[in-house]
Design a protein around this motif. Sequence first.
Motif, PDB file in Angstrom:
ATOM      1  N   GLY A 123     -13.819  51.147 -35.714  1.00 35.27           N
ATOM      2  CA  GLY A 123     -13.647  51.910 -34.488  1.00 35.27           C
ATOM      3  C   GLY A 123     -12.238  52.451 -34.337  1.00 35.27           C
ATOM      4  O   GLY A 123     -12.042  53.589 -33.894  1.00 35.27           O
ATOM      5  N   VAL A 124     -11.240  51.645 -34.698  1.00 35.66           N
ATOM      6  CA  VAL A 124      -9.858  52.121 -34.656  1.00 35.66           C
ATOM      7  C   VAL A 124      -9.679  53.291 -35.623  1.00 35.66           C
ATOM      8  O   VAL A 124      -9.041  54.300 -35.294  1.00 35.66           O
ATOM      9  N   PHE A 125     -10.263  53.189 -36.821  1.00 36.05           N
ATOM     10  CA  PHE A 125     -10.188  54.292 -37.772  1.00 36.05           C
ATOM     11  C   PHE A 125     -10.762  55.564 -37.146  1.00 36.05           C
ATOM     12  O   PHE A 125     -10.167  56.642 -37.256  1.00 36.05           O
ATOM     13  N   ALA A 126     -11.911  55.457 -36.484  1.00 34.63           N
ATOM     14  CA  ALA A 126     -12.523  56.627 -35.862  1.00 34.63           C
ATOM     15  C   ALA A 126     -11.633  57.199 -34.759  1.00 34.63           C
ATOM     16  O   ALA A 126     -11.509  58.423 -34.627  1.00 34.63           O
ATOM     17  N   LEU A 127     -11.013  56.332 -33.962  1.00 28.91           N
ATOM     18  CA  LEU A 127     -10.082  56.803 -32.942  1.00 28.91           C
ATOM     19  C   LEU A 127      -8.944  57.593 -33.567  1.00 28.91           C
ATOM     20  O   LEU A 127      -8.547  58.657 -33.061  1.00 28.91           O
ATOM     21  N   LEU A 128      -8.405  57.085 -34.666  1.00 28.73           N
ATOM     22  CA  LEU A 128      -7.295  57.753 -35.336  1.00 28.73           C
ATOM     23  C   LEU A 128      -7.687  59.125 -35.871  1.00 28.73           C
ATOM     24  O   LEU A 128      -6.829  59.989 -36.068  1.00 28.73           O
ATOM     25  N   GLN A 129      -8.975  59.322 -36.107  1.00 27.21           N
ATOM     26  CA  GLN A 129      -9.466  60.610 -36.624  1.00 27.21           C
ATOM     27  C   GLN A 129      -9.850  61.579 -35.510  1.00 27.21           C
ATOM     28  O   GLN A 129     -10.343  62.670 -35.770  1.00 27.21           O
ATOM     29  N   GLY A 130      -9.666  61.185 -34.265  1.00 29.09           N
ATOM     30  CA  GLY A 130      -9.930  62.095 -33.161  1.00 29.09           C
ATOM     31  C   GLY A 130     -11.239  61.883 -32.433  1.00 29.09           C
ATOM     32  O   GLY A 130     -11.616  62.703 -31.582  1.00 29.09           O
ATOM     33  N   ALA A 131     -11.957  60.800 -32.726  1.00 31.30           N
ATOM     34  CA  ALA A 131     -13.228  60.525 -32.057  1.00 31.30           C
ATOM     35  C   ALA A 131     -13.005  59.894 -30.684  1.00 31.30           C
ATOM     36  O   ALA A 131     -11.931  59.363 -30.383  1.00 31.30           O
ATOM     37  N   HIS A 132     -14.037  59.953 -29.847  1.00 30.08           N
ATOM     38  CA  HIS A 132     -14.111  59.176 -28.614  1.00 30.08           C
ATOM     39  C   HIS A 132     -14.910  57.924 -28.954  1.00 30.08           C
ATOM     40  O   HIS A 132     -16.067  58.032 -29.392  1.00 30.08           O
ATOM     41  N   VAL A 133     -14.328  56.756 -28.784  1.00 27.20           N
ATOM     42  CA  VAL A 133     -14.927  55.536 -29.313  1.00 27.20           C
ATOM     43  C   VAL A 133     -15.172  54.513 -28.215  1.00 27.20           C
ATOM     44  O   VAL A 133     -14.269  54.200 -27.429  1.00 27.20           O
ATOM     45  N   ASP A 134     -16.399  53.999 -28.168  1.00 28.85           N
ATOM     46  CA  ASP A 134     -16.744  52.870 -27.319  1.00 28.85           C
ATOM     47  C   ASP A 134     -16.835  51.624 -28.193  1.00 28.85           C
ATOM     48  O   ASP A 134     -17.487  51.652 -29.246  1.00 28.85           O
ATOM     49  N   PHE A 135     -16.180  50.561 -27.774  1.00 29.95           N
ATOM     50  CA  PHE A 135     -16.156  49.301 -28.519  1.00 29.95           C
ATOM     51  C   PHE A 135     -16.983  48.263 -27.772  1.00 29.95           C
ATOM     52  O   PHE A 135     -16.823  48.095 -26.559  1.00 29.95           O
ATOM     53  N   GLN A 136     -17.834  47.526 -28.506  1.00 25.32           N
ATOM     54  CA  GLN A 136     -18.641  46.462 -27.890  1.00 25.32           C
ATOM     55  C   GLN A 136     -18.565  45.214 -28.738  1.00 25.32           C
ATOM     56  O   GLN A 136     -18.687  45.257 -29.967  1.00 25.32           O
ATOM     57  N   ASP A 137     -18.375  44.072 -28.077  1.00 25.10           N
ATOM     58  CA  ASP A 137     -18.481  42.778 -28.737  1.00 25.10           C
ATOM     59  C   ASP A 137     -19.184  41.811 -27.798  1.00 25.10           C
ATOM     60  O   ASP A 137     -19.128  41.967 -26.573  1.00 25.10           O
ATOM     61  N   TYR A 138     -19.845  40.824 -28.361  1.00 24.16           N
ATOM     62  CA  TYR A 138     -20.555  39.828 -27.544  1.00 24.16           C
ATOM     63  C   TYR A 138     -19.590  39.114 -26.601  1.00 24.16           C
ATOM     64  O   TYR A 138     -19.890  38.881 -25.439  1.00 24.16           O
ATOM     65  N   ASN A 139     -18.420  38.769 -27.126  1.00 26.38           N
ATOM     66  CA  ASN A 139     -17.489  37.928 -26.384  1.00 26.38           C
ATOM     67  C   ASN A 139     -16.494  38.745 -25.565  1.00 26.38           C
ATOM     68  O   ASN A 139     -15.748  39.560 -26.113  1.00 26.38           O
TER      69      ASN A 139
END
Length: 267
Positions: A123-139
């Motif tokens: 997800g961080v890689f995608a952010l660095l490439q200009g994407a809009h990123v939603d991050f999800q984790d169980y915890n």
Amino acid sequence: MSFSFNFGASAELPAASREPMREEVSRAPFEELGVQEAQQQTQFVPHTFASGLTMKFAAPQDGAIDHKDATRSDLIPGVYEGGFKLWECAVDLVDFMAREVGGGSSLAGKRVLELGCGVAAPGVFALLQGAHVDFQDYNREVVLHATMPTVLANCTAEQVSRARFFSGDWAEMLKAADRLPKYDVILTAETIYEPQHNATLLALLLALLAPQGAILLAAKTYYFGVGGSLRAFEARVAADPRVATRRVFQHAAGVNREIIQIAFIAK
């Protein structure tokens, strides 16, 4: 190998084990978290990917997960799902995108979701490439102590402004799917190890995928000790006539690892 999304048509981190400790638990509620809730971290571990890109990953202190066995296992089902580790398949996914997806340039402007993100390398890689990123984790604790600090350590303020953060169980997230966007790209790594959750995972992936989007799922071919396997997951996907899969990466030395692409079949 040529790859495209068809839009419009752990070396440095500690070795991890997925040997689970079983216990009865309730589902974690699905909720959005604000980046201002991020817990300050002073220790970061660097990792340099095959492309030469180096990221810094938050190394939370003991006690971030409030459970008596959290320091003895990287998997406590329903309590802690290994989110503080940089897993091999997450590294594979970053390397694959850097190598095959136009160096990541085709992610610019796309809406991306990373499910089961943990320290969130893809997800961080995608952010660095200009994407809009939603991050999800169980915890919730993983998002606050690992995901958010890692994003903040690697991204500019403008890049962080394109990120949203969620925590909670996939079944609870599925109930909220109609309130979430459809995603051009969904990234997920090391998330099929528990067979009992795979039906929910697949339902969530397909509920959130845009009609011309793509899922990149990175996994070990077989998860010893917990029973999950990529072949079994692919068989579940194959039972749905709306979608198709193809293998886009395989690492056959040592523990076998793969990346598959899942997409809706064009009508």
